[in-house]
Design a protein around this motif. Structure first.
Motif, PDB file in Angstrom:
ATOM      1  N   VAL A  64       0.848  -1.190   0.000  1.00 34.53           N
ATOM      2  CA  VAL A  64       0.000   0.000   0.000  1.00 34.53           C
ATOM      3  C   VAL A  64       0.885   1.241   0.000  1.00 34.53           C
ATOM      4  N   HIS A  65       0.278   2.392  -0.342  1.00 37.43           N
ATOM      5  CA  HIS A  65       1.011   3.655  -0.383  1.00 37.43           C
ATOM      6  C   HIS A  65       0.289   4.689   0.465  1.00 37.43           C
ATOM      7  N   MET A  66       1.039   5.376   1.313  1.00 36.54           N
ATOM      8  CA  MET A  66       0.508   6.416   2.189  1.00 36.54           C
ATOM      9  C   MET A  66       1.165   7.766   1.876  1.00 36.54           C
ATOM     10  N   ASN A  67       0.517   8.822   2.315  1.00 37.58           N
ATOM     11  CA  ASN A  67       1.137  10.144   2.200  1.00 37.58           C
ATOM     12  C   ASN A  67       2.309  10.283   3.157  1.00 37.58           C
ATOM     13  N   ARG A  68       2.104   9.861   4.412  1.00 35.30           N
ATOM     14  CA  ARG A  68       3.132   9.993   5.440  1.00 35.30           C
ATOM     15  C   ARG A  68       3.199   8.706   6.263  1.00 35.30           C
ATOM     16  N   ASN A 112       3.473   3.305  11.502  1.00 33.22           N
ATOM     17  CA  ASN A 112       2.225   4.066  11.531  1.00 33.22           C
ATOM     18  C   ASN A 112       2.086   4.828  10.216  1.00 33.22           C
ATOM     19  N   GLY A 113       0.925   4.742   9.580  1.00 38.21           N
ATOM     20  CA  GLY A 113       0.743   5.348   8.262  1.00 38.21           C
ATOM     21  C   GLY A 113      -0.423   6.306   8.227  1.00 38.21           C
ATOM     22  N   THR A 147      -6.906  10.622  10.280  1.00 36.46           N
ATOM     23  CA  THR A 147      -6.097  10.308   9.098  1.00 36.46           C
ATOM     24  C   THR A 147      -5.014   9.274   9.399  1.00 36.46           C
ATOM     25  N   LEU A 148      -4.857   8.897  10.656  1.00 42.33           N
ATOM     26  CA  LEU A 148      -3.847   7.900  11.033  1.00 42.33           C
ATOM     27  C   LEU A 148      -4.427   6.517  10.752  1.00 42.33           C
ATOM     28  N   LEU A 149      -4.272   6.081   9.525  1.00 44.45           N
ATOM     29  CA  LEU A 149      -4.986   4.908   9.023  1.00 44.45           C
ATOM     30  C   LEU A 149      -4.334   3.596   9.434  1.00 44.45           C
ATOM     31  N   LEU A 150      -3.022   3.514   9.338  1.00 44.11           N
ATOM     32  CA  LEU A 150      -2.325   2.251   9.553  1.00 44.11           C
ATOM     33  C   LEU A 150      -1.659   2.226  10.917  1.00 44.11           C
TER      34      LEU A 150
END
Length: 286
Positions: A161-165, A171-172, A216-219
């Protein structure tokens, strides 16, 4: 608490032929393209790919790496049907399990919760059941006695997967309008590798929450195996708000035979890819 950073090559080096691989994003949006390109530089093949498909599926299908695809669609968004996927499917290059979007989501939910299946109404009364004869139905044990599709769990050996940050612990954070079920893909997988536009300097969710709301802290780090910093790593798909989809380049991809596209853009490492894209832009601007 450990540093999970690694290179794209290290991440795909942990994958093996024959695995079931989940790929995050949605259509041509926030796809982990740098990791897909790294995967294409290996000899890994015979994959079962689970994806709300976009150019990730198109590239892997065109390269002959997919044995089976589980999907709800394969699209480039502004180009409704991914052309390289379509060509591979028309020549019978892989097995296809195509289900409703909600069925796909509940399959991920079941896997994330370590359940064998989950009941869902989606798919009833449609050709989904006809074209997927292995699907079964279940009857509610309560007095309603309603019939549901028993959507099997979409268990994954690995997820990309790809995250912004992200931070070094795993933590993603996404900063765009939609999480795209990337958290479910990571939770459904035995191992999850997360590329990101930028690693934050300090570890911990408090540092990530400085930039956007806690939602927004998804992962969670507990579901992430490795973190890879890949600026522009979703190109040519979008990664809002960092950048939009590169429509001109996507059109080039969609209208160029795979072999020709691969020779020009996929022959080297990720830096070579980014340089080739910049060279193409310069040529196009003349």
């Amino acid at each position: 608490m450990s540093d999970k950073t690694m290179s794209a090559e290290e991440a795909v080096g942990r994958l093996e032929s024959g695995m079931t691989l989940g790929i995050g994003g949605w259509g041509s949006r926030r796809k982990p393209m740098a990791l897909v390109r790294a995967l294409l530089r290996t000899g890994i093949t015979d994959l079962t790919v689970v994806s709300y498909g976009g150019p990730d599926v198109g590239l892997l299908a065109a390269a002959g790496r997919i044995r089976k695809l589980v999907t709800a669609f394969v699209t480039l968004d502004s180009i409704p049907l991914e052309p390289h996927y379509r060509a591979a499917r028309e020549r019978g290059a892989f097995e296809l399990t195509e289900v409703d979007e909600a069925m796909f989501m509940w399959g991920l939910h079941a896997a994330a919760n370590r359940l064998p299946f989950l009941p869902v109404r989606a798919g009833l009364g449609s050709d989904v059941m006809r074209v997927n004869p292995a699907l079964r139905t279940v009857t509610s044990p309560y007095e309603d006695a309603e019939t549901f599709v028993a959507m099997p769990a979409l268990r994954l050996d690995a997820a990309l997967v790809h995250m912004n940050r992200a931070d070094r612990l795993g933590n993603g954070q996404y900063l765009g309008p939609d999480p795209y079920f990337d958290d479910l893909l990571c939770e459904a997988a035995d191992a999850a590798y997360v590329s990101c536009e930028r690693l934050v300097d300090n570890i911990g969710t408090a540092e990530l929450a400085k930039e956007a709301a806690p939602q927004t802290l998804l992962l969670k780090r507990s579901s992430v195996t490795g973190v890879i910093e890949t600026p522009n790593g979703a190109h040519f798909t979008s990664c809002a708000p960092d950048y939009g989809r590169d429509e001109a380049f996507q059109k080039l991809y969609a209208t160029t035979p795979y072999g020709e596209f691969a020779e020009r853009f996929l022959g080297g490492d990720e830096q070579d890819y980014q340089r080739a894209v910049q060279d193409w832009r310069k040529e196009r601007g003349r």
